[in-house]
Scaffold this active site. Structure first.
Site, PDB file in Angstrom:
ATOM      1  N   ASP A 438      -2.280 -13.691  13.631  1.00 36.26           N
ATOM      2  CA  ASP A 438      -1.040 -14.451  13.447  1.00 36.26           C
ATOM      3  C   ASP A 438      -1.313 -15.953  13.276  1.00 36.26           C
ATOM      4  O   ASP A 438      -2.438 -16.435  13.544  1.00 36.26           O
ATOM      5  CB  ASP A 438      -0.149 -14.214  14.687  1.00 36.26           C
ATOM      6  CG  ASP A 438       1.337 -14.202  14.351  1.00 36.26           C
ATOM      7  OD1 ASP A 438       1.710 -14.772  13.322  1.00 36.26           O
ATOM      8  OD2 ASP A 438       2.106 -13.631  15.144  1.00 36.26           O
ATOM      9  N   ASP A 495       9.061 -11.297   8.964  1.00 36.26           N
ATOM     10  CA  ASP A 495       9.537 -10.920  10.301  1.00 36.26           C
ATOM     11  C   ASP A 495      10.892 -10.242  10.223  1.00 36.26           C
ATOM     12  O   ASP A 495      11.409  -9.793  11.238  1.00 36.26           O
ATOM     13  CB  ASP A 495       9.647 -12.165  11.197  1.00 36.26           C
ATOM     14  CG  ASP A 495       8.344 -12.432  11.941  1.00 36.26           C
ATOM     15  OD1 ASP A 495       7.427 -11.598  11.848  1.00 36.26           O
ATOM     16  OD2 ASP A 495       8.250 -13.476  12.616  1.00 36.26           O
TER      17      ASP A 495
HETATM   18  C1  DGJ Z   1       5.207 -13.750  14.838  1.00 33.44           C
HETATM   19  C2  DGJ Z   1       4.944 -12.451  14.145  1.00 33.44           C
HETATM   20  O1  DGJ Z   1       5.371 -12.486  12.840  1.00 33.44           O
HETATM   21  C3  DGJ Z   1       5.598 -11.324  14.941  1.00 33.44           C
HETATM   22  O2  DGJ Z   1       5.459 -10.119  14.258  1.00 33.44           O
HETATM   23  C4  DGJ Z   1       4.951 -11.275  16.292  1.00 33.44           C
HETATM   24  O3  DGJ Z   1       3.600 -10.909  16.167  1.00 33.44           O
HETATM   25  C5  DGJ Z   1       5.089 -12.626  16.985  1.00 33.44           C
HETATM   26  N1  DGJ Z   1       4.627 -13.703  16.153  1.00 33.44           N
HETATM   27  C6  DGJ Z   1       4.333 -12.653  18.280  1.00 33.44           C
HETATM   28  O4  DGJ Z   1       4.358 -13.867  18.879  1.00 33.44           O
END
Ligand code: DGJ
Length: 691
Positions: A438, A495
């Protein structure tokens, strides 16, 4: 004296010419020229007239237009000496090296000690040109702009499709006319970013998904790009891509990232399928085959990790058909929320007293692979790492935080070694097959060495743990480009697990991305990022259009919802072998309320089409859905696999509601299929087989 070079295949040709030893220019780029074409004649014919109000010779739109040639627009190189004095290189031919599919051309300005090298190659497998510029200097210099090889685009195009977006709405497209002056996009976020996918498609006003001409560009770089699409006052147009301004450190050697370009005479799909193919080829070696169905626990538990609960969720996920369980954020340090612990990559013994092994063993016993989340480039001030190494932070101390976090300086060897050791330790001591990597904030400063440092760390991990796949995530689709896809095997597209938003994002991302790398999950009934409640059928089929996964708490599913999800997952598994190699062809729906695509098997023997009714149509009767890419003379058998979903308000008897149809490719492409009426926020799924 004119020197020429030719690159191309059966689909497209590019002819370059250097006049009197000056920098080469693209004098032709378009449909494939006939064998034996006189490239010298094409070069000679490219010379434009000179009229009133002009200098006496037109400065070339060369691979790097030069200020020293009185170029009247954005130059391809902007360079200063160490004291800040602007330099105006006037480069001349030095050498060439021709290979089977490419050419390397070297030009230099000896007086200034500057050498420009252009690497130009055609990828024979994907039919994409891969173009790169490099600059070497005898002295240290400041480079404000180094464009990848600059390309002219023809006058008859006239429009461009560019990309913007935001968190939960990646890959927004905007179609705008070329006009005198420059359209400049300068992404100074330090990452690819949701708002700046580094792509551009130059096309004609009439170009659609399935017909017309398109010149498509993608800059394969994760550190932020700059794009210039300019129409000069004399009418000529050109496109430039390079690193974001201000991102190159002072030095002697500089490189652009690869610029991938292609010409299509068969609409946007002609270009899209080549980018899709190239991305499939990039990840082919490192990616698990068949692609496993994901379960990701983020939207089920967030930071509340409780071993028994996770075990039970894993069991239910496996029962639904999941084959890979990804433990998301919250397993390390004292990470109970997003204010703490980034950088402390040690297992939280409060949550996992016996480490991760009990959970991993449970997951493995269910027949699933185990994956785990990291955000390596980030650090919280509330962390042991920050307390011992506050100097490892990138940018000024008083910078604005992003998600309460700071960024590590990835250009530092000690930072990369620390991260390597901690990630490697988790991989060495556990049976891990997957990392979700991430990156949840923009950078405080723009610096190419940050992306290069990250690439180096990923490359080292991939070399030492080749069996561990990596997914590129940055708050969803904030780091998606061919630079990261050279070293990762999947992207977390967004997301947003809202299936309607996902339909739009997936559709536009397919201009570059194939299904096999594009993660798509069935989210909670009430979407956590939109608040919208969507039916499980739409959610399941939408995820089944790409690399499928689940992300809801399975305990929320009714029996009926679980049955639907199991059925669609079973269908996806039965079809993934060919679908993950298929071309995604965007359909030109006559109804703007419908987003439709067709996934066509590599051998053309079968396809599946998805038609999502995003909102109510303006007209009552569904317009026929025209397919594409079929053999007009072949007969195809079509079946509407979810025909039982027609609601009571569909009172008539369109054939596909009850029967299969056998009909020619010509009919399917020219007339199209009449589908039953249905509610908004639902989707039809059609299978086709060539008989
Ligand atoms: C942002 C990501 O896009 C989510 O899927 C998740 O992993 C969160 N971060 C976790 O903090």
């Amino acid at each position: 004296m004119i020197k020429t070079w030719h690159l191309g295949d059966s689909r497209q040709s590019m002819v370059l010419a250097s006049f009197d030893g000056r920098l080469p220019e693209v004098v032709y780029w378009g449909p494939a020229l006939p064998e034996g074409e006189a490239h010298q004649a094409i070069a000679a014919a490219s010379i434009a007239d000179v009229s009133g109000g002009m200098v006496d010779r037109n400065a070339a739109v060369s691979l790097s237009p030069e200020a020293s040639q009185t170029f009247p627009g954005h130059c391809g190189l902007s360079v200063r000496d160490k004291n800040g004095t602007q330099l105006a290189p006037d480069s001349r031919f030095r050498s060439e090296a021709v290979s089977e599919h490419g050419v390397t051309l070297v030009f230099a300005d000896d007086a200034l000690g500057l050498t420009l090298t252009f690497n130009l190659a055609l990828d024979a497998k994907s039919s994409l040109f891969k173009l790169r510029s490099s600059l070497e200097s005898a002295d240290e210099i400041i480079v404000d702009w180094l464009a990848a090889p600059v390309l002219p685009v023809p006058a008859h195009t006239g429009e461009m499709i560019e990309f913007s977006g935001r968190w939960c709405a990646e890959f927004l497209t905007r179609r705008i006319p070329f006009a005198p002056g420059a359209r400049v996009r300068d992404n100074r976020t330090g990452r690819t970013d949701h708002a700046h996918f580094p792509g551009l498609i130059v096309c004609s006003p009439g170009t659609r998904n399935t017909s017309g001409e398109a010149y498509a560009f993608h800059y394969g770089w994760s550190g932020g790009h700059k794009m210039v699409a300019e129409e000069l006052q004399d009418g000529r147009r050109h496109v430039q891509f390079g690193h974001a301004s201000g991102s190159l450190p002072v030095g002697r050697t500089f490189h652009s990232a690869p610029l991938y370009v292609t010409y299509s005479g068969s609409g946007l799909n002609g270009a899209a399928t080549r980018f899709q193919k190239h991305a499939r080829n990039l990840v082919a070696e490192g990616a698990r085959s068949p692609r496993p169905v994901h379960y990701n626990c983020w939207e089920a538990v967030y930071f509340d990790h409780e071993l028994d609960e996770l075990r039970s969720i894993a069991s239910q996920a496996a029962d639904l058909g999941a084959e890979r369980f990804v433990l998301d954020d919250g397993w390390f340090g004292r990470r109970d929320d997003d204010t703490t612990s980034l950088g402390d990559w040690v297992i939280d013994r409060r949550k996992y007293p016996d480490g991760l092994t009990p959970l991993i063993e449970h997951v493995k016993a269910l027949g699933m692979e185990f994956g785990i989340w990291f955000e390596p480039e980030m650090i919280n001030e509330d962390s042991d790492l920050y307390r011992s190494h506050p100097d490892w932070v990138l940018g000024p101390a008083d910078q604005i935080r992003g998600r309460q976090q700071l960024v590590l300086d990835m250009s530092r060897q000690d930072v990369r070694s620390y991260l390597y050791e901690h990630i490697a330790s988790v991989l060495k001591h556990h049976d891990v097959g997957y990392i979700k990597w991430d990156h949840n904030r923009v950078l405080p400063v723009v610096d190419a060495s940050q992306a290069e440092g990250t690439y180096a760390l990923i490359d080292r991990l991939r070399a030492d743990f080749p069996q561990v796949e990596i997914e590129s995530c940055a708050s969803g689709g904030g780091r998606i480009d061919f630079g990261i896809l050279e070293r990762t095997q999947r992207v977390w597209l967004s997301d947003s697990n809202d299936a309607l938003e996902r339909q739009r994002i997936q559709h536009d991302a397919a201009l570059f991305l194939p299904a096999s790398v594009t993660g798509s999950h069935v989210g909670p009934r009430k979407c956590h990022t939109s608040g919208r409640v969507l039916d499980i059928k739409l959610r399941s089929w939408t995820a089944a259009q790409r690399h499928m996964g689940f992300e809801m708490d399975p305990r929320e599913l009714t029996e009926q919802e679980a049955a639907t999800l199991r059925m669609v997952t079973g269908w996806w598994k039965a079809n993934r072998d060919w679908m993950m190699q298929a071309d995604i062809l965007r359909l030109d729906s006559s109804d703007p309320a419908i987003i439709a695509e067709q996934q066509l098997a590599a051998d053309g023997s079968r396809f599946v089409a998805f038609a999502a009714q995003m909102r109510p149509s303006d007209q009552i009767l569904p317009y026929p859905l025209q397919l594409t890419g079929l053999d007009p003379n072949a007969v195809y058998k079509i079946n509407l696999i979810n025909q039982d979903e027609a609601p009571a308000l569909s009172r008539g008897a369109p054939l596909l509601k009850e029967h299969d149809l056998e009909v020619s490719g010509q009919y399917l492409m020219s007339h199209g299929l009449i589908l039953p009426w249905r509610f908004p926020e639902t989707i039809w799924v059609l299978e086709g087989r060539r008989l």
